[in-house]
Design a protein around this motif. Sequence first.
Motif, PDB file in Angstrom:
ATOM      1  N   GLU A  93      26.519  -9.583  18.273  1.00  0.00           N
ATOM      2  CA  GLU A  93      27.686  -9.150  19.024  1.00  0.00           C
ATOM      3  C   GLU A  93      27.897  -9.833  20.309  1.00  0.00           C
ATOM      4  O   GLU A  93      27.726  -8.867  21.548  1.00  0.00           O
ATOM      5  CB  GLU A  93      27.742  -7.784  19.150  1.00  0.00           C
ATOM      6  N   PRO A  94      27.721 -10.991  20.392  1.00  0.00           N
ATOM      7  CA  PRO A  94      27.714 -11.786  21.801  1.00  0.00           C
ATOM      8  C   PRO A  94      29.223 -11.448  22.468  1.00  0.00           C
ATOM      9  O   PRO A  94      30.179 -11.426  21.726  1.00  0.00           O
ATOM     10  CB  PRO A  94      27.375 -13.203  21.751  1.00  0.00           C
ATOM     11  N   ASP A  95      29.075 -11.349  23.768  1.00  0.00           N
ATOM     12  CA  ASP A  95      30.347 -11.293  24.588  1.00  0.00           C
ATOM     13  C   ASP A  95      31.176 -12.539  24.788  1.00  0.00           C
ATOM     14  O   ASP A  95      32.191 -12.851  24.917  1.00  0.00           O
ATOM     15  CB  ASP A  95      30.364 -10.597  25.939  1.00  0.00           C
ATOM     16  N   PHE A  96      30.235 -13.598  24.896  1.00  0.00           N
ATOM     17  CA  PHE A  96      30.652 -15.119  25.140  1.00  0.00           C
ATOM     18  C   PHE A  96      29.526 -16.354  24.532  1.00  0.00           C
ATOM     19  O   PHE A  96      28.752 -15.825  24.223  1.00  0.00           O
ATOM     20  CB  PHE A  96      31.079 -15.461  26.549  1.00  0.00           C
ATOM     21  N   VAL A  97      29.907 -17.299  24.426  1.00  0.00           N
ATOM     22  CA  VAL A  97      29.095 -18.164  23.973  1.00  0.00           C
ATOM     23  C   VAL A  97      28.896 -19.387  25.317  1.00  0.00           C
ATOM     24  O   VAL A  97      29.732 -19.767  26.031  1.00  0.00           O
ATOM     25  CB  VAL A  97      29.666 -19.269  22.788  1.00  0.00           C
ATOM     26  N   LEU A  98      27.618 -19.707  25.577  1.00  0.00           N
ATOM     27  CA  LEU A  98      27.520 -20.638  26.537  1.00  0.00           C
ATOM     28  C   LEU A  98      26.942 -21.923  25.937  1.00  0.00           C
ATOM     29  O   LEU A  98      26.105 -21.906  25.366  1.00  0.00           O
ATOM     30  CB  LEU A  98      26.346 -20.110  27.504  1.00  0.00           C
ATOM     31  N   THR A  99      27.589 -22.946  26.709  1.00  0.00           N
ATOM     32  CA  THR A  99      26.840 -24.215  26.613  1.00  0.00           C
ATOM     33  C   THR A  99      26.897 -25.191  27.719  1.00  0.00           C
ATOM     34  O   THR A  99      27.340 -24.638  28.720  1.00  0.00           O
ATOM     35  CB  THR A  99      27.758 -25.049  25.401  1.00  0.00           C
ATOM     36  N   MET A 100      26.164 -26.116  27.768  1.00  0.00           N
ATOM     37  CA  MET A 100      26.055 -26.855  28.662  1.00  0.00           C
ATOM     38  C   MET A 100      26.504 -28.271  28.501  1.00  0.00           C
ATOM     39  O   MET A 100      26.370 -28.823  27.341  1.00  0.00           O
ATOM     40  CB  MET A 100      24.556 -27.300  29.091  1.00  0.00           C
TER      41      MET A 100
END
Lengths: 274, 274
Positions: A131-138
């Motif tokens: 249940e992540p609140d957002f996805v992070l990428t670089m």
Amino acid sequence: MEKVRRNERLSAMMKILSDSPNHIFTLSTFCDMFGSAKSTTSEDIDILRIVVKEFGLGEIETVTGAAGGVMFRAQVEKSAAREYIQGLCDQLSGTARVLPGGFLYYSDILSHPVITRKMGEILATEYYDTEPDFVLTMETKGIPVALTTANALGVPLVIARHSSKVYEGSAVNINYVSGSSGSIQTMSLARRAVQEGQHCLIVDDFLKGGGTAKGMVDLMHEFGVEVVGTAFVMATTQPQRKRIAGEKSLMLLDVTTNADDTQTAIVRPAAWLK
Amino acid sequence: MEKVRRNERLSAMMKILSDSPNHIFTLSTFCDMFGSAKSTTSEDIDILRIVVKEFGLGEIETVTGAAGGVMFRAQVEKSAAREYIQGLCDQLSGTARVLPGGFLYYSDILSHPVITRKMGEILATEYYDTEPDFVLTMETKGIPVALTTANALGVPLVIARHSSKVYEGSAVNINYVSGSSGSIQTMSLARRAVQEGQHCLIVDDFLKGGGTAKGMVDLMHEFGVEVVGTAFVMATTQPQRKRIAGEKSLMLLDVTTNADDTQTAIVRPAAWLK
């Protein structure tokens, strides 16, 4: 309002549900839309559930309780995921895509809408429960697959930059050590991009030493955000020891040097897909 | 094979068609999938055509001829597009999102899966007729909306970089003059990313002076690629004269300075959406 037939209701519901994956729609939404009774809408959903299952199109789930309703998840079965990734591995393996220095050209795969959608669905399948609140990428190459993963999870995408930009506002910068080259690099994220206490899934295109991934984990700690998982499109088998642990990659890359000095890429699905 | 009911066929077809927008499926594909006759499948398609039209979900088109079949297009009606973009403009207008220097913070909008999908569909609607072979964007912020536009158009996305990278192979570099700052910048694209004679739609997040956009057009000329259109999420009203012409932007941005030295963003839908 003219009565909408079941045929029509089902196909419209299918489209609406699958356009907003992992998003709960109340039964009333559809009752209002089609002017149908709750019992009828429930039957519609039962039919849809069977259809998506039967044709391997995902899953329709019913959520009970006050905030309950129905939602679509782009759930990909392990065997279908493995088969799809194996197909990509076959495309990428060989000598044609190896560049000087032993790098593999796969930018086309990483920015193809259909391929990235499927890869995003496969990754999302593994992380629905976290249940992540957002996805992070670089930035840059992981953005498309991070977007499709975020889409499947029904959450926003947040993009960290190499340096802070005037149009991002005040930002948190961290320095990190590149896992492969050992050089010091900077990673920057706008202050207003995320909130303390949120949960984050990290998605990126490539994992070698794990320095950038470790940098993203550290960046999230600066923001008081918990990292629930780290996922990559491709990981190198060497070095075996990465700066992060518990990651899931879709493909594993080995580059071997042949007797005639040419190089061959051997790409295979990661073990967890077996 | 057990006979699949019309209910089930229609919802499965809806999902399959809308997952591959602007892609032609032969009738036989569906006949084989469901074990149904051509006449039955034709009727199914007629029903779907009416449903998507009625609920504003896009368009189902039948293509005649040897390479014929049926396809889904995420066609957005002008009034629905204007309403959606107006909603975004309302979110972005005001003082809260203006950064020092008069920049507008809208990175969250630019990387939100649902918002970028809708923006991509609106842009694709305008460029279906130009039949681009791929969408080109320049890293970083325009990548999500360029990907969703490419997805709606059923074509690959190609990403130009600020400098050539070892993992992209041999590349064509060009220098261009930034329209707003006047500084010289570099743009790079892998040789194998595109082919001579192709047609390209340029999609990016922001248009001010048009220097970067002009750079992308020049880059395409280097590759012998024809640019069929240039589209942006946001364009500034100043300078009025851009280095490119014929562009379509979704939103127009004006930033005014108030008596108390604060700044207010006025964002409105572009004229072609009216």
